[in-house]
Design a protein around this motif. Structure first.
Motif, PDB file in Angstrom:
ATOM      1  N   ARG A 100     112.667  61.514  -2.845  1.00  0.00           N
ATOM      2  CA  ARG A 100     112.506  61.497  -1.389  1.00  0.00           C
ATOM      3  C   ARG A 100     113.341  60.383  -0.801  1.00  0.00           C
ATOM      4  NH1 ARG A 100     108.526  64.103   1.234  1.00  0.00           N
ATOM      5  NH2 ARG A 100     107.065  65.307  -0.011  1.00  0.00           N
ATOM      6  N   LEU A 101     114.626  60.642  -0.668  1.00  0.00           N
ATOM      7  CA  LEU A 101     115.495  59.676  -0.002  1.00  0.00           C
ATOM      8  C   LEU A 101     115.645  60.099   1.447  1.00  0.00           C
ATOM      9  CD1 LEU A 101     118.253  59.253  -2.699  1.00  0.00           C
ATOM     10  CD2 LEU A 101     116.644  57.518  -1.957  1.00  0.00           C
ATOM     11  N   PHE A 102     116.160  59.186   2.283  1.00  0.00           N
ATOM     12  CA  PHE A 102     116.498  59.553   3.660  1.00  0.00           C
ATOM     13  C   PHE A 102     117.925  60.095   3.604  1.00  0.00           C
ATOM     14  CE2 PHE A 102     113.684  55.743   4.081  1.00  0.00           C
ATOM     15  CZ  PHE A 102     112.544  56.472   4.329  1.00  0.00           C
ATOM     16  N   SER A 103     118.046  61.395   3.360  1.00  0.00           N
ATOM     17  CA  SER A 103     119.349  61.929   2.957  1.00  0.00           C
ATOM     18  C   SER A 103     120.397  61.830   4.052  1.00  0.00           C
ATOM     19  CB  SER A 103     119.190  63.371   2.490  1.00  0.00           C
ATOM     20  OG  SER A 103     118.632  64.138   3.524  1.00  0.00           O
ATOM     21  N   GLY A 104     119.980  61.829   5.310  1.00  0.00           N
ATOM     22  CA  GLY A 104     120.969  61.755   6.391  1.00  0.00           C
ATOM     23  C   GLY A 104     121.354  60.325   6.747  1.00  0.00           C
ATOM     24  N   MET A 105     120.801  59.356   6.042  1.00  0.00           N
ATOM     25  CA  MET A 105     121.154  57.964   6.299  1.00  0.00           C
ATOM     26  C   MET A 105     121.981  57.466   5.114  1.00  0.00           C
ATOM     27  SD  MET A 105     117.408  56.801   7.704  1.00  0.00           S
ATOM     28  CE  MET A 105     117.821  55.429   8.757  1.00  0.00           C
ATOM     29  N   THR A 106     122.758  56.425   5.352  1.00  0.00           N
ATOM     30  CA  THR A 106     123.619  55.962   4.273  1.00  0.00           C
ATOM     31  C   THR A 106     122.780  55.240   3.219  1.00  0.00           C
ATOM     32  OG1 THR A 106     124.078  53.825   5.237  1.00  0.00           O
ATOM     33  CG2 THR A 106     125.519  55.620   5.901  1.00  0.00           C
ATOM     34  N   ALA A 160     127.940  52.462  -0.993  1.00  0.00           N
ATOM     35  CA  ALA A 160     126.992  51.917  -0.010  1.00  0.00           C
ATOM     36  C   ALA A 160     127.070  52.607   1.342  1.00  0.00           C
ATOM     37  CB  ALA A 160     127.233  50.420   0.156  1.00  0.00           C
ATOM     38  N   ASP A 161     128.270  53.001   1.761  1.00  0.00           N
ATOM     39  CA  ASP A 161     128.422  53.570   3.103  1.00  0.00           C
ATOM     40  C   ASP A 161     128.419  55.092   3.116  1.00  0.00           C
ATOM     41  OD1 ASP A 161     128.534  51.034   4.181  1.00  0.00           O
ATOM     42  OD2 ASP A 161     130.666  50.857   3.757  1.00  0.00           O
ATOM     43  N   ASP A 162     128.100  55.693   1.962  1.00  0.00           N
ATOM     44  CA  ASP A 162     128.024  57.156   1.917  1.00  0.00           C
ATOM     45  C   ASP A 162     126.597  57.608   2.182  1.00  0.00           C
ATOM     46  OD1 ASP A 162     130.685  57.562   1.330  1.00  0.00           O
ATOM     47  OD2 ASP A 162     130.373  57.222  -0.817  1.00  0.00           O
ATOM     48  N   PRO A 163     126.461  58.811   2.740  1.00  0.00           N
ATOM     49  CA  PRO A 163     125.109  59.318   2.943  1.00  0.00           C
ATOM     50  C   PRO A 163     124.381  59.505   1.622  1.00  0.00           C
ATOM     51  CG  PRO A 163     126.742  60.875   3.790  1.00  0.00           C
ATOM     52  CD  PRO A 163     127.490  59.727   3.239  1.00  0.00           C
ATOM     53  N   GLY A 165     122.265  61.637   0.770  1.00  0.00           N
ATOM     54  CA  GLY A 165     122.191  63.031   0.352  1.00  0.00           C
ATOM     55  C   GLY A 165     123.437  63.505  -0.382  1.00  0.00           C
ATOM     56  N   ASP A 166     124.519  62.737  -0.286  1.00  0.00           N
ATOM     57  CA  ASP A 166     125.777  63.120  -0.939  1.00  0.00           C
ATOM     58  C   ASP A 166     125.853  62.662  -2.391  1.00  0.00           C
ATOM     59  OD1 ASP A 166     127.211  64.667   0.686  1.00  0.00           O
ATOM     60  OD2 ASP A 166     128.578  63.129   1.432  1.00  0.00           O
TER      61      ASP A 166
ATOM     62  N   GLU B 316     113.685  61.758   8.766  1.00  0.00           N
ATOM     63  CA  GLU B 316     114.195  62.219   7.482  1.00  0.00           C
ATOM     64  C   GLU B 316     113.056  62.528   6.500  1.00  0.00           C
ATOM     65  OE1 GLU B 316     117.546  62.555   6.552  1.00  0.00           O
ATOM     66  OE2 GLU B 316     118.013  62.245   8.657  1.00  0.00           O
ATOM     67  N   LEU B 458     123.605  66.943   6.425  1.00  0.00           N
ATOM     68  CA  LEU B 458     122.661  66.135   5.647  1.00  0.00           C
ATOM     69  C   LEU B 458     121.533  65.596   6.510  1.00  0.00           C
ATOM     70  CD1 LEU B 458     125.242  64.141   3.545  1.00  0.00           C
ATOM     71  CD2 LEU B 458     123.684  65.876   2.698  1.00  0.00           C
TER      72      LEU B 458
END
Lengths: 290, 464
Positions: A100-106, A160-163, A165-166, B316, B458
Motif C-alpha cells: 500500500r504505497l501512495f502510488s501517485g506520489m513520488t 527518489a523523484d519517480d512516482p 507506482g512506477d 491515494e 498513477l
C-alpha cells in the motif's frame, strides 16, 4: 544472540479474535523481545495477519490484552488505542501483505508523508507553515535528510523523484519498509516482506532487516512464508495453526518441534500416514473447542 | 524514413471486401437512425397533421457519411499501425518536456493577462462582468479542488458553503451591523464580513464533515448533495431569519469606506476623476482577482505542508495513512473546512456583486457546474481549472450571444436552447479524448534532484 537483556517489547496475552461465528485467533499469548526479530509463521489461514491487525489496531481483539513497552518504561495498551494513535504514540509501524504505497506520489513524498506528525508540529499545525516560518523550513529539510538516509539504505536514492507506482515490485517492497522506518518506530511489523521476491532479493532483504535491527532502536515482528528469510534472520519464532499457538522458541527449537513438523513443515513419506491421522485428531480437537 | 516506406507499401493494397462490408454496415446503421428521424417530418397545417417525406435529404446525408468513411478507409485508417505507433512513441516524452518547459510560464502569463484585462477591454462593462463571472467560478473550483482533487472526497453540496458566505454578508451587513454598531459600520461591512463569512463557512464545513466522515464514494456524494439541499431549503423556509424566497437586498461594497457614487464624498470625487459607474465593476473585478489569487497561493502552500501531503496521501490510500499515524478524521475535516472557507469568501463576494441574495442562486446545478470545472480541469490541477472555468463559463456566456446565428437556424429556435446540448457534447468529447481532464499530470510537492511530473495514470481519484 541478544540473550543478555531479554525484555519483552510486545506482550500479547490471551488474545481472541472472532468474526461472527469464526474464531480467527483463539487465546494466543506470546512475547516479542526488544531488539530482536520475532517471526510469526503458520500455514495459510492460520490467523497471522489477524494478529497483526490486532496489534496495529486495525482490528479490536474480542478478548485479551496487547501491551507495548518502550525502553523508557512507558507502556501502551494497544487493544484500547485507535490504529493511527498506535502508530503515532506507541510507535508501531507496519507494512502490508498487498503493498500500500501512495502510488501517485513520488518516492520522496511517500517518505515525507510518513513523517507527518513530526512535521505537523513543526509547521505549528499548518498555521505557522502557511505564514512561511523558518522553523518549519528547517524541519522539512531535516525530514528530507532522514528520507534520503533511508533511501540510501534501501538503494532507492536514484528513484527518489519517480512516482512510487512506477517502481518494480521488489523496489516497492523495500520502499514500504523505508516508509515505515521513517515514522521512527519502536516496533516494526512486516507482513510477508519477501512475498514475490526472487532468492537474490530475499537475501538482500535479510541483510536489510538485520541492518535495521542492529542500527536502530527497533524490534521487528515478521510474518513470512519464505523459510530462508524466517530461519535466516529470526531470533524467535511463534508458530500458529488454526488460530492457536503450536510452538514458540528459537529457530532451532521450532525446526525440531514435532507439532510444527506435523502442522506446517510437512513430514517424511513413511510418516505421512501417521501424520494424516494426527492432523485429523488435531482438527477434531479444534472442532471440539470451537 | 523506413517506416514511411513501409506504410506507403501497405497503403497500396486495400482490403476491398472488408471496406465494402464496413460501408454496408455504416449504411445500415445510419438508415436505421435516419429513417425515423430524418425521412419523415410531421407538419401542422391549418387543418391537419401532414407527414412530409424527405428521402432526398436522407440520401444526401448517407452519401456524405459513406464518402467520409471511404476517405478515412483510403487515407487515414489504412496506415500500418506498428510503424505509426513506433513513430509516435518517441514524440511522447519530447512533447511532455515541451509542455513542462512552458508550464512554469503559464500561470504568470495568466495572472498578467488577468490584471491587464480591464485595460485591454477598454473599461467596457461586458468583458469585465464576464471576467468577474469566470473568476468567481475559478475561485469556487479552486476551493472545491481542495476537497475533491486533493483529498479525494466527492462533495456534491459545495454550493451550501457559497450560500453560507453570501447570507453571512447579507444578514450581517443589513441586519446585525446596523443593529449592533449603527449605520456608520455599513460601508465597511464587506471588509469585516469577508473573514467572518469564511470562518462561518469553514464551521459549516466541519459540521457537514462530522457525520460524513465514515462514508465513502457514492454514499458521501449523496449525503453532501442532501446537505446542499438542506441549506437551500432552510434559507427558503426560515422566513423570519432569511426573508425566505424574497431574498435580501445587500449594500454595495465600498472602496475602503468610499462609496462608488456621484456625490462629493464618493470614490470619484476623492480621487478627482469623473464619476463613472464602471469604476465599481473594475473594483469588483480586482477584488475577486485578489481573492482568487489568495486561494491559489494558500492552496499551493498547503500542498507543500504536511497537511496538504496528508490530503493527497488520503486520496491515494487511507489505510496506509492510518498505518503511518495520520489522523484521517482531522485530515478530512480540515479539507472540508478549508475548501468551505474559500467557498464562503466567494459567497461573500457574490452577495456584494449581485447586490441581492436569494435561495435561487444556490441550487444544485451550481454545485454540479463547479464540480464539472474541477473534473474538466483535471482533479488536483489548479491551472487546468482556470482553462476549464473559461471553457465552461465562457461557453455558457457565448451561447447567450449567439443571436448572430439566428438567421441560419430554423425559425423559432433560440441558440440559447443549444447551450445544454453543447455542454453535453463537450462532456462526451472530454470523456473520449481527455477522460482525466485538461491537466492530468501531478506536480510533486518536494523533490531531490529534479521535479518530475507524475503521470495521471498513477494518481488515484480517491474513493470518497
Amino acid at each position: 544472540m541478544a540473550t543478555a537483556n531479554k525484555t519483552p517489547v510486545l506482550t500479547v496475552e490471551h488474545v481472541t479474535m472472532r468474526f461472527g461465528g469464526l474464531t480467527a485467533v483463539s487465546d494466543l499469548s506470546f512475547e516479542a523481545n526488544r531488539n530482536e526479530i520475532t517471526a510469526l509463521i503458520g500455514p495459510n489461514g492460520a490467523g497471522k495477519t489477524t494478529v497483526f491487525n490486532c496489534i496495529t489496531g486495525f482490528y479490536k481483539p474480542t478478548e485479551g490484552k496487547i501491551a507495548l513497552r518502550h525502553a523508557d518504561g512507558s507502556e501502551f495498551l494497544l487493544e484500547r488505542m485507535d490504529d493511527f494513535r498506535i502508530a503515532q504514540h506507541a510507535k508501531v509501524a507496519r507494512t502490508f501483505q498487498n503493498i500500500r504505497l501512495f502510488s501517485g506520489m513520488t518516492v520522496l513524498e511517500n517518505l515525507m508523508v510518513a513523517q507527518h506528525n513530526k512535521l505537523m508540529v513543526a509547521s505549528g499545525y499548518t498555521v505557522a507553515g502557511v505564514l512561511g516560518s523558518s522553523h518549519y523550513r528547517r524541519a522539512e529539510k531535516d525530514a528530507i535528510e532522514l528520507a534520503k538516509a533511508w533511501l540510501e539504505k534501501v538503494r532507492l536514492i536514484d528513484r527518489a523523484d519517480d512516482p512510487a507506482g512506477d517502481l518494480p515490485y521488489g523496489d516497492q517492497r523495500r520502499l514500504e519498509i523505508a516508509r515505515a522506518m521513517c515514522t521512527e518506530p519502536r516496533l516494526l511489523c512486516l507482513d510477508e516482506p519477501a512475498a514475490g521476491l526472487n532468492p537474490r532479493e530475499s537475501e538482500e532483504l535479510n541483510k536489510l532487516l538485520r541492518a535495521i535491527r542492529s542500527e536502530n532502536d527497533v524490534s521487528i515482528l515478521l510474518i513470512e512464508h519464505d523459510m530462508s528469510v524466517v530461519m535466516g534472520i529470526s531470533d524467535h519464532i511463534v508458530v500458529l495453526d488454526y488460530g492457536q499457538k503450536i510452538s514458540d522458541g528459537t529457530p532451532h527449537h521450532v525446526k525440531s518441534d514435532p507439532a510444527v513438523i506435523r502442522a506446517y513443515l510437512g513430514v517424511d513419506e513413511e510418516e505421512e500416514e501417521k501424520d494424516a491421522l494426527a492432523a485429523k485428531a488435531v482438527a477434531e480437537a479444534v472442532g471440539d473447542q470451537a | 524514413m523506413a517506416s514511411q516506406k513501409a506504410s506507403a507499401a501497405k497503403a497500396g493494397a486495400y482490403d476491398w471486401p472488408a471496406i465494402i462490408k464496413d460501408l454496408l454496415g455504416t449504411a445500415f446503421v445510419s438508415l436505421l437512425i435516419m429513417v425515423p428521424i430524418v425521412a419523415y417530418k410531421s407538419v401542422i397545417t391549418q387543418y391537419s397533421l401532414v407527414l412530409v417525406s424527405r428521402w432526398t435529404e436522407v440520401f444526401v446525408i448517407l452519401a456524405l457519411l459513406l464518402g467520409v468513411r471511404l476517405f478515412m478507409h483510403l487515407f487515414v485508417w489504412n496506415r500500418a499501425p506498428s510503424p505509426v505507433a513506433a513513430d509516435a512513441k518517441p514524440a511522447g516524452p519530447a512533447k511532455a518536456s515541451l509542455s513542462e518547459r512552458i508550464g512554469p510560464w503559464v500561470f504568470p502569463l495568466l495572472v498578467a493577462v488577468a490584471f491587464a484585462l480591464p485595460f485591454l477591454a477598454g473599461f467596457e462593462r461586458r468583458p469585465i462582468d464576464l471576467g468577474i463571472y469566470i473568476l468567481t467560478y475559478v475561485m469556487l473550483a479552486w476551493g472545491l479542488n481542495i476537497v475533491v482533487g486533493l483529498a479525494g472526497l466527492l462533495d456534491l453540496g459545495y454550493v451550501a458553503f457559497y450560500a453560507v458566505g453570501a447570507y453571512a454578508y447579507a444578514l450581517l451587513s443589513t441586519v446585525y451591523f446596523p443593529y449592533w454598531f449603527g449605520d456608520g459600520m455599513v460601508p465597511w461591512a464587506f471588509y469585516i464580513t469577508l473573514p467572518i463569512a469564511g470562518l462561518l463557512a469553514a464551521l459549516w464545513g466541519v459540521i457537514l464533515g462530522f457525520p460524513v466522515l465514515r462514508l465513502r464514494g457514492d454514499y458521501l456524494a449523496i449525503v453532501t448533495l442532501a446537505f446542499g439541499e438542506i441549506i437551500r431549503l432552510v434559507l427558503i423556509n426560515w422566513f423570519d431569519f432569511t426573508n425566505g424566497p424574497q431574498g435580501i437586498t445587500v449594500p454595495k461594497a465600498t472602496f475602503f469606506g468610499l462609496p462608488f457614487k456621484a456625490g462629493d464624498d464618493g470614490f470619484a470625487a476623492f480621487f478627482g476623476i469623473e464619476h463613472n459607474r464602471i469604476h465599481y465593476y473594475v473594483f469588483l473585478y480586482y477584488v475577486i482577482l485578489l481573492l482568487a489569487l489568495l486561494t491559489y497561493f494558500v492552496t499551493n502552500r498547503l500542498r507543500r505542508l504536511p497537511i496538504g501531503r496528508a490530503w493527497e496521501a488520503l486520496r491515494e490510500d487511507e489505510i496506509a495513512c492510518r498505518s503511518l499515524g495520520i489522523n484521517t478524521t482531522n485530515t478530512k475535516l480540515t479539507a472540508f473546512a478549508i475548501g468551505a472557507m474559500f467557498g464562503g469568501f466567494a459567497g461573500c463576494f457574490f452577495a456584494t456583486r449581485q447586490g441581492f441574495v436569494s435561495p435561487e442562486s444556490f441550487v444544485f446545478i451550481e454545485s454540479a457546474i463547479i464540480l464539472a470545472i474541477v473534473v474538466l480541469g483535471g482533479l488536483g490541477s489548479q491551472i487546468g481549472i482556470v482553462f476549464a472555468a473559461i471553457a465552461i463559463m465562457g461557453s455558457f456566456e457565448l451561447f447567450r450571444e449567439l443571436s448572430v446565428f439566428q438567421e441560419y437556424l430554423p425559425e423559432g429556435t433560440d441558440p440559447v436552447h443549444f447551450r445544454m446540448l453543447a455542454v453535453g457534447l463537450a462532456m462526451v468529447l472530454m470523456m473520449r479524448f481527455r477522460p482525466r481532464g485538461f491537466v492530468t499530470r501531478r506536480q510533486p510537492t518536494v523533490f531531490l534532484k529534479e521535479r518530475k511530473a507524475v503521470s495521471g495514470d498513477l494518481v488515484k481519484e480517491g474513493h470518497g
